[in-house]
Scaffold this motif. Structure first.
Motif, PDB file in Angstrom:
ATOM      1  N   ALA A 106      -0.157   0.590  12.192  1.00 16.30           N
ATOM      2  CA  ALA A 106       0.244   2.002  12.248  1.00 16.30           C
ATOM      3  C   ALA A 106       1.188   2.331  11.087  1.00 16.30           C
ATOM      4  O   ALA A 106       1.125   3.427  10.531  1.00 16.30           O
ATOM      5  CB  ALA A 106       0.901   2.314  13.582  1.00 16.30           C
ATOM      6  N   SER A 107       2.029   1.389  10.699  1.00 17.89           N
ATOM      7  CA  SER A 107       2.939   1.623   9.572  1.00 17.89           C
ATOM      8  C   SER A 107       2.168   1.803   8.266  1.00 17.89           C
ATOM      9  O   SER A 107       2.576   2.580   7.404  1.00 17.89           O
ATOM     10  CB  SER A 107       3.939   0.476   9.445  1.00 17.89           C
ATOM     11  N   ASP A 108       1.039   1.094   8.115  1.00 19.76           N
ATOM     12  CA  ASP A 108       0.193   1.264   6.926  1.00 19.76           C
ATOM     13  C   ASP A 108      -0.452   2.647   6.928  1.00 19.76           C
ATOM     14  O   ASP A 108      -0.505   3.324   5.898  1.00 19.76           O
ATOM     15  CB  ASP A 108      -0.901   0.195   6.886  1.00 19.76           C
ATOM     16  N   ILE A 109      -0.933   3.067   8.091  1.00 17.49           N
ATOM     17  CA  ILE A 109      -1.567   4.386   8.223  1.00 17.49           C
ATOM     18  C   ILE A 109      -0.534   5.473   7.934  1.00 17.49           C
ATOM     19  O   ILE A 109      -0.812   6.444   7.227  1.00 17.49           O
ATOM     20  CB  ILE A 109      -2.178   4.557   9.623  1.00 17.49           C
ATOM     21  N   LYS A 110       0.664   5.291   8.465  1.00 14.06           N
ATOM     22  CA  LYS A 110       1.752   6.244   8.240  1.00 14.06           C
ATOM     23  C   LYS A 110       2.022   6.399   6.744  1.00 14.06           C
ATOM     24  O   LYS A 110       2.182   7.509   6.240  1.00 14.06           O
ATOM     25  CB  LYS A 110       3.007   5.744   8.964  1.00 14.06           C
ATOM     26  N   GLN A 114       1.534   9.726   4.503  1.00  9.15           N
ATOM     27  CA  GLN A 114       2.705  10.224   3.775  1.00  9.15           C
ATOM     28  C   GLN A 114       2.410  10.332   2.282  1.00  9.15           C
ATOM     29  O   GLN A 114       2.742  11.334   1.641  1.00  9.15           O
ATOM     30  CB  GLN A 114       3.901   9.314   4.015  1.00  9.15           C
ATOM     31  N   TRP A 115       1.783   9.303   1.715  1.00  5.19           N
ATOM     32  CA  TRP A 115       1.444   9.311   0.291  1.00  5.19           C
ATOM     33  C   TRP A 115       0.471  10.440  -0.030  1.00  5.19           C
ATOM     34  O   TRP A 115       0.625  11.130  -1.033  1.00  5.19           O
ATOM     35  CB  TRP A 115       0.873   7.979  -0.136  1.00  5.19           C
ATOM     36  N   TYR A 116      -0.541  10.611   0.808  1.00  8.86           N
ATOM     37  CA  TYR A 116      -1.515  11.679   0.561  1.00  8.86           C
ATOM     38  C   TYR A 116      -0.805  13.036   0.528  1.00  8.86           C
ATOM     39  O   TYR A 116      -1.019  13.830  -0.388  1.00  8.86           O
ATOM     40  CB  TYR A 116      -2.615  11.684   1.629  1.00  8.86           C
ATOM     41  N   ASN A 117       0.027  13.313   1.525  1.00  4.23           N
ATOM     42  CA  ASN A 117       0.742  14.588   1.571  1.00  4.23           C
ATOM     43  C   ASN A 117       1.658  14.765   0.362  1.00  4.23           C
ATOM     44  O   ASN A 117       1.787  15.864  -0.170  1.00  4.23           O
ATOM     45  CB  ASN A 117       1.522  14.728   2.872  1.00  4.23           C
ATOM     46  N   LEU A 118       2.284  13.700  -0.082  1.00  3.49           N
ATOM     47  CA  LEU A 118       3.159  13.758  -1.252  1.00  3.49           C
ATOM     48  C   LEU A 118       2.352  14.051  -2.522  1.00  3.49           C
ATOM     49  O   LEU A 118       2.776  14.852  -3.360  1.00  3.49           O
ATOM     50  CB  LEU A 118       3.922  12.435  -1.393  1.00  3.49           C
ATOM     51  N   LEU A 119       1.185  13.451  -2.646  1.00  2.00           N
ATOM     52  CA  LEU A 119       0.327  13.709  -3.805  1.00  2.00           C
ATOM     53  C   LEU A 119      -0.171  15.152  -3.807  1.00  2.00           C
ATOM     54  O   LEU A 119      -0.189  15.803  -4.845  1.00  2.00           O
ATOM     55  CB  LEU A 119      -0.854  12.730  -3.819  1.00  2.00           C
ATOM     56  N   VAL A 120      -0.555  15.665  -2.642  1.00  2.81           N
ATOM     57  CA  VAL A 120      -1.012  17.056  -2.548  1.00  2.81           C
ATOM     58  C   VAL A 120       0.135  18.005  -2.887  1.00  2.81           C
ATOM     59  O   VAL A 120      -0.047  18.979  -3.617  1.00  2.81           O
ATOM     60  CB  VAL A 120      -1.592  17.354  -1.141  1.00  2.81           C
ATOM     61  N   VAL A 153      -1.643 -10.399  -7.539  1.00  5.00           N
ATOM     62  CA  VAL A 153      -1.457 -10.405  -6.091  1.00  5.00           C
ATOM     63  C   VAL A 153      -2.320  -9.309  -5.492  1.00  5.00           C
ATOM     64  O   VAL A 153      -2.349  -8.198  -5.980  1.00  5.00           O
ATOM     65  CB  VAL A 153       0.025 -10.144  -5.738  1.00  5.00           C
ATOM     66  N   SER A 154      -3.007  -9.623  -4.418  1.00  6.17           N
ATOM     67  CA  SER A 154      -3.839  -8.637  -3.739  1.00  6.17           C
ATOM     68  C   SER A 154      -2.951  -7.549  -3.168  1.00  6.17           C
ATOM     69  O   SER A 154      -1.934  -7.838  -2.537  1.00  6.17           O
ATOM     70  CB  SER A 154      -4.631  -9.308  -2.628  1.00  6.17           C
ATOM     71  N   LYS A 155      -3.315  -6.313  -3.363  1.00 11.61           N
ATOM     72  CA  LYS A 155      -2.517  -5.189  -2.886  1.00 11.61           C
ATOM     73  C   LYS A 155      -3.126  -4.567  -1.645  1.00 11.61           C
ATOM     74  O   LYS A 155      -2.929  -3.414  -1.350  1.00 11.61           O
ATOM     75  CB  LYS A 155      -2.384  -4.130  -3.985  1.00 11.61           C
ATOM     76  N   THR A 156      -3.918  -5.312  -0.929  1.00  8.33           N
ATOM     77  CA  THR A 156      -4.492  -4.786   0.303  1.00  8.33           C
ATOM     78  C   THR A 156      -3.472  -4.922   1.415  1.00  8.33           C
ATOM     79  O   THR A 156      -2.577  -5.747   1.348  1.00  8.33           O
ATOM     80  CB  THR A 156      -5.763  -5.556   0.682  1.00  8.33           C
ATOM     81  N   THR A 157      -3.611  -4.134   2.409  1.00  5.23           N
ATOM     82  CA  THR A 157      -2.701  -4.260   3.535  1.00  5.23           C
ATOM     83  C   THR A 157      -3.049  -5.531   4.275  1.00  5.23           C
ATOM     84  O   THR A 157      -4.208  -5.859   4.447  1.00  5.23           O
ATOM     85  CB  THR A 157      -2.806  -3.047   4.471  1.00  5.23           C
TER      86      THR A 157
END
Length: 181
Positions: A106-110, A114-120, A153-157
């Motif tokens: 859930a923290s990853d989804i959050k 948050q990032w999407y809204n900040l980019l928009v 380093v892999s940047k996947t969650t």
């Protein structure tokens, strides 16, 4: 501007825009408040273009997730990242139905919301694939340790605590053998 110049810096809130290179690293401008900070090699930096989300079949680039959110929301802001865990998971399931629920928290989804809204909010909605020349230009601005950290380093969650050592308490086998004597 595309995602190749947008950074996430560990320990710092929000997202940052890569501005210029310095002797010891580079300058980044916060998308939250516009403040500039000096980012050195000791900071853990991730380019948004290098981050992916685990699904049951593959890793989906973050840009593709942002595109799906933008399509659903007609390019406008989405739900708040402060809503309940259940609401976040339901929303994300609507965007990416096959995301791996065991490895995406859930923290990853959050953070994605948050990032999407900040980019928009900052009118950075170009989620298309960037040309390799732009990506290489950005990586050239980074110092060698930062570039190695991003590309090596892999940047996947990943699962929390995934890097824990499985060695037993008490140190190495040599020190354990010495105690038995």
């Amino acid at each position: 501007m595309s995602l190749e110049k947008v950074l996430s810096i560990s320990g710092k809130p929000g997202l940052y825009k890569l501005t210029t290179q310095t002797r010891s690293g580079f300058l980044a401008e916060s998308l939250l408040d516009g403040k500039r900070i000096n980012v050195s090699a000791r900071h853990n930096v991730s380019l948004l273009s290098e981050i992916a989300i685990y699904t049951l079949t593959e890793e989906v680039p973050l840009r593709a997730v942002f595109e799906k959110i933008a399509k659903k929301e007609d390019g406008k802001a989405t739900i708040s990242h402060k809503v309940s865990k259940i609401e976040l998971e339901e929303y994300f399931f609507g965007i990416l139905p096959d995301y791996d629920e065991e490895r995406v928290y859930a923290s990853d989804i959050k953070k994605v919301v948050q990032w999407y809204n900040l980019l928009v909010k900052n009118d950075l909605t170009d989620f298309s694939e960037a040309e390799e020349a732009v990506e290489e230009e950005v990586k050239d601005k980074l110092t060698t340790p930062q570039r190695d950290a991003i590309t090596g380093v892999s940047k996947t969650t990943s699962p929390k605590g995934g890097g824990k050592s499985s060695s037993k308490k008490g140190g190495t086998a040599k020190s354990t053998a010495a105690r038995k004597k």
